[in-house]
Design an enzyme around this catalytic site. Structure first.
Site, PDB file in Angstrom:
ATOM      1  N   CYS A 194      25.402 -22.568  28.757  1.00 49.95           N
ATOM      2  CA  CYS A 194      24.937 -23.162  27.610  1.00 49.95           C
ATOM      3  C   CYS A 194      26.416 -24.180  27.121  1.00 49.95           C
ATOM      4  CB  CYS A 194      24.745 -22.499  26.385  1.00 49.95           C
ATOM      5  SG  CYS A 194      23.384 -21.319  26.762  1.00 49.95           S
ATOM      6  N   HIS A 240      27.729 -17.130  30.607  1.00 52.00           N
ATOM      7  CA  HIS A 240      27.595 -17.495  29.313  1.00 52.00           C
ATOM      8  C   HIS A 240      28.764 -18.682  28.971  1.00 52.00           C
ATOM      9  CE1 HIS A 240      25.091 -14.895  27.384  1.00 52.00           C
ATOM     10  NE2 HIS A 240      25.590 -13.790  27.591  1.00 52.00           N
TER      11      HIS A 240
END
Length: 345
Positions: free
Chosen positions: A232, A176
Site C-alpha cells: 500500500c 504491508h
C-alpha cells in the site's frame, strides 16, 4: 481501508494460503474475488533520517503547501547527468525478494510469501541464477532469512555491493506499507512512504529515504536497479523524481523542487509500484492461489508478452488490474527515460 498493526497476536488464522480467508471482515470485496489492502493507518514512531549530503538538513518538517499527489517538475532546466548510460543489463544479475505474511500477527496477509517465491522463479526464467537471488520470508527456519529490519537492510546492502555498469539488480517487496509524516521536506504531499519488516513493532519501519540512500544513491552510472513494490501507498516509495503517464510522458514529480537534483542519479533505476501513494494494494487470490495483485499482474504481462516498452508494460499491468481492482500501478525513474524503449531486466 487502512489497518492498525498495533494489536496483539492473532489466533485461528488458518495456515496460509490453503485456508486463507478475506483479510478483514470489515472490508467487503466481491465474494467471488476476495482481496484486502496491504496497508494501515499508523506505524511505529518515526525515526528521523537525513542522508549525508542531502539538501535542507536541519529544516522543519514539510507543511507549507497544500498536499497533492504530485506537482509539475520545476520550470528550471532538469538535472542532467553527463555520465548517464542506459543499462544493457548484460553484466551480473542479482536479486532480493522479500515476502512477509506477518503470520500469527493481526492483519495477517496471505499472498506475500507466494509472491517472493513466484518472483524468484520468474527471474530464474529470465537469466538470474538461483545462487544470486536472496529470498527473505517469514516462514523460514533460518533466522538469517527472516525479513527482520536488520536482515532486510543488510540484504539491501548486499544487493548493491560491488555493482558495476550494465549489471542488472532486482528488488521485490511484498508486504504491508504505509505513510508517515515527512521530516526532511522532500515529499510534495508531506508524507514519507514506508515498508514494514516482520519485527516492526519492536524495531520500526524502513523509510523511503533510507531505501533510496542504500539502493539508489550507491549505484554507478549504467547499473540497472528494477524495483517492484506490492504494498500500500507505494507510488513513490523509492523516492524517484520522475513519474510517467501511460502514454510515456513525464507527468510530474512527487519530490519537492529542492530535492529533485539530489534524488536524481546517473544510475538506471526503475520502480514499478502497485498503486498511487494515496491508494492501497490488494492481497488477493488468482486461480485459487493467494497472491499480491501487482506481483501477479507484472509477471503475467511479461510472461504473455516478453517484448514490451516501458509504456506498453505500464498500460498492460493497469489493464490486467482494472478488471477487478481500483489501484493504479505507477512507473517512476531516477532520470528521464524514453518510455518507447524496450523494458529489459
Amino acid at each position: 481501508m487502512m489497518w492498525d498493526l498495533s494489536g496483539s497476536a492473532a489466533s485461528g488464522q488458518g495456515s496460509p494460503p490453503y485456508n486463507a480467508q478475506p483479510r478483514s471482515r470489515a472490508f467487503s470485496p466481491s465474494p467471488a474475488y476476495p482481496h484486502a489492502p496491504r496497508g494501515h493507518s499508523t506505524g511505529p514512531p518515526p525515526v528521523p533520517f537525513m542522508p549525508i549530503g542531502a539538501p535542507g538538513s536541519g529544516t522543519q518538517p514539510y507543511g507549507g503547501q497544500i498536499p497533492c499527489e504530485f506537482r509539475p517538475l520545476p520550470t528550471v532546466a532538469p538535472p542532467r547527468h553527463e555520465h548517464f548510460i542506459y543499462s544493457k543489463c548484460t553484466g551480473r544479475k542479482k536479486a532480493l525478494c522479500i515476502g512477509i505474511n506477518y503470520r500469527g500477527q493481526p492483519n495477517q496477509l496471505y499472498g506475500c510469501i507466494n509472491d517472493a517465491r513466484n518472483v524468484q522463479a520468474f527471474l530464474m526464467r529470465h537469466g538470474y541464477r538461483a545462487g544470486d537471488i536472496e529470498v527473505l520470508t517469514d516462514d523460514s527456519s533460518d533466522t538469517r532469512r527472516l525479513p527482520t529490519r536488520n536482515n532486510i537492510i543488510d540484504a539491501m546492502h548486499r544487493l548493491v555491493r560491488d555493482a558495476h555498469p550494465h549489471d542488472s539488480l532486482f528488488f521485490h517487496y511484498s508486504g504491508h506499507g504505509a505513510q508517515v509524516k515527512d521530516k526532511n521536506g522532500d515529499e510534495i504531499d508531506g508524507y514519507d512512504e514506508v515498508i514494514f519488516p516482520l519485527d516492526h513493532k519492536a524495531y520500526g519501519y524502513i523509510s523511503d529515504d533510507l531505501m533510496h540512500t542504500i539502493m539508489v544513491k550507491s549505484l554507478p552510472a549504467g547499473c540497472r536497479l528494477t524495483a517492484l513494490f506490492d504494498s500500500c501507498h507505494s507510488g513513490s516509495v523509492l523516492d524517484l523524481p520522475y513519474l510517467y503517464h501511460t502514454d510515456g510522458r513525464v507527468k510530474g514529480s512527487q519530490v519537492t523542487a529542492k530535492w529533485v537534483e539530489y534524488k536524481s542519479t546517473p544510475a538506471d533505476v526503475i520502480s514499478w509500484s502497485g498503486c498511487k501513494d494515496s491508494q492501497t494494494s490488494a492481497d488477493t487470490f488468482e486461480k485459487g492461489v493467494a497472491t499480491g495483485a501487482m506481483s501477479y499482474a507484472f509477471m503475467t504481462s511479461l510472461s504473455q508478452t516478453p517484448n514490451q516498452s516501458y509504456q506498453e508494460l505500464l498500460r498492460s499491468i493497469r489493464v490486467i488490474l482494472k478488471k477487478r481492482y481500483s489501484q493504479k500501478p505507477q512507473l517512476s525513474s531516477s532520470h528521464r527515460i524514453d518510455t518507447n524503449l524496450r523494458f529489459i531486466i
